[in-house]
Design an enzyme around this catalytic site. Structure first.
Site, PDB file in Angstrom:
ATOM      1  CG  ASP A  70      92.923   0.427  -9.021  1.00  0.00           C
ATOM      2  OD1 ASP A  70      92.908   1.136  -7.991  1.00  0.00           O
ATOM      3  OD2 ASP A  70      91.894   0.054  -9.600  1.00  0.00           O
ATOM      4  CE1 TYR A  93      88.286  14.699  -5.234  1.00  0.00           C
ATOM      5  CE2 TYR A  93      87.341  16.796  -4.555  1.00  0.00           C
ATOM      6  CZ  TYR A  93      88.449  16.021  -4.852  1.00  0.00           C
ATOM      7  OH  TYR A  93      89.704  16.569  -4.772  1.00  0.00           O
ATOM      8  CE  LYS A 148      90.301  13.556  -2.453  1.00  0.00           C
ATOM      9  NZ  LYS A 148      91.676  13.051  -2.491  1.00  0.00           N
TER      10      LYS A 148
END
Ligand code: UDP
Length: 318
Positions: free
Chosen positions: A58, A147, A151
């Site tokens: 991870d 999201y 980003k």
């Protein structure tokens, strides 16, 4: 000595194609993935080959890679709206903490890092088509915000490492991409429509289907990433995608036309929150910097994808 490249999200759709490409180009490839949305099936063919190492990991945790590293591709992240709505906190963490770890590693190793950003940074765009100079129209607290903002943070963090520490960075703003190795159940429009058509279920068009997208075949995207990493040192965002725009309703019709045996109809479902109404990349910058332009037509790309999903469905017990 071969150049060493670390690819995060290596077992994902794009990550696995990038592992293939860099391996074929003679690189030593180190793949990382925690399989939260990726699958070992996508890279199974690489196991046991020389110059390929895989670590189940991870990347929101400290990343230790022994030895030198020339390049990093940070592609770990859920990318389908259905996935990032299901695991919103992991989505934020991999875009924020994962990016921080990758940038720290790039700095420590003197590696060049390419980050997978997205057309979602433009949100529901008010400028069309979208050039890199457009700042976007994002709802930070909407369902897709996890999201989009992860980003956007990724881009800001990368620029800060570049400006503060002189890290060599590339930022790819990736528009809708499709092809083999997408998960049939990832919820995105192309696997949904093809899976539905092959199972003779209704194709689920959200809203009235007038919203548009522009779909890039995966091989074209991989070529764009390859050139962005190696053919330029341009540190600012570069759009990569196919500018051929299509409405989602028309796209459903095209899928049905290419699967003539399908008895599927088209059904309309509610439009998800903050679903962008239009999307089309302005790719003049990529063309100028990289001499890059997508080569695979939607018809051809759809045919290749349908063949892949047919094979997948026939090997899964129904
Ligand atoms: N969509 C649809 N039916 C589906 C899945 C998606 O009509 O079964 C629509 C979705 O509302 C969006 C477009 O197709 O307008 C592309 O959706 P996708 O999830 O592939 O990615 P996005 O571009 O929204 O990130």
């Amino acid at each position: 000595m071969p150049k060493r490249i670390l690819i995060t999200g290596a077992a994902g759709f794009l990550g696995s194609h990038l592992c293939d490409r860099f391996w074929e180009e003679g690189f030593e490839v180190i793949g990382l993935d925690n399989f939260s949305t990726g699958s070992p099936d996508n890279i199974a063919h690489l196991f046991g080959r020389p110059r390929f190492t895989f670590l189940q990991y991870d990347v929101t945790n400290f990343i230790h890679v022994p030895g030198p590293l020339d390049y990093i591709l940070h592609f770990a992240s859920p990318a389908s709206p259905a996935d990032y709505l299901r695991i919103p906190i992991q989505t934020l963490k991999v875009g924020a903490l994962g990016t921080h770890k990758c940038l720290g590693l790039a700095r420590a190793k003197g590696a060049t890092i390419l980050l997978a950003s997205t057309s979602e940074v433009y949100g529901d765009p008010l400028v069309h088509p979208q050039p890199e100079s457009y700042w976007g129209n994002v709802n930070p607290i909407g369902l897709r915000g996890v999201y989009d903002e992860a980003k956007r943070f990724m881009e800001a963090m990368a620029m800060a490492y570049h400006r503060t520490h002189g890290v060599s960075i590339r930022i790819a703003r990736i528009f809708n991409t499709y092809g083999p190795r997408m998960r049939l159940d990832d919820g995105r429009v192309l696997p949904n429509f093809i899976g539905q058509a092959l199972r003779n279920e209704p194709l689920t068009v959200y809203g009235d289907g007038s919203q548009t997208r522009s779909f890039c075949y995966v091989d074209d995207l991989v070529e764009g990433i390859f050139r962005l990493l190696l053919h330029t040192d341009y540190p600012y965002p570069v759009n990569l995608g196919n500018p051929e725009e299509v409405s989602i309703l028309q796209f459903a019709r095209e899928v049905l036309e290419l699967i003539p045996t399908s008895r599927s109809t088209i059904e309309f479902r509610p439009l998800p929150e903050d679903d962008p109404k239009v999307r089309r990349p302005d790719i003049r910058l990529a063309h100028k910097l990289l001499g890059w332009y997508p080569q695979v037509s939607r018809r051809e790309g759809l045919q290749r994808s349908i063949a892949y999903f047919k094979e997948k469905l026939s090997s899964v017990p129904s």
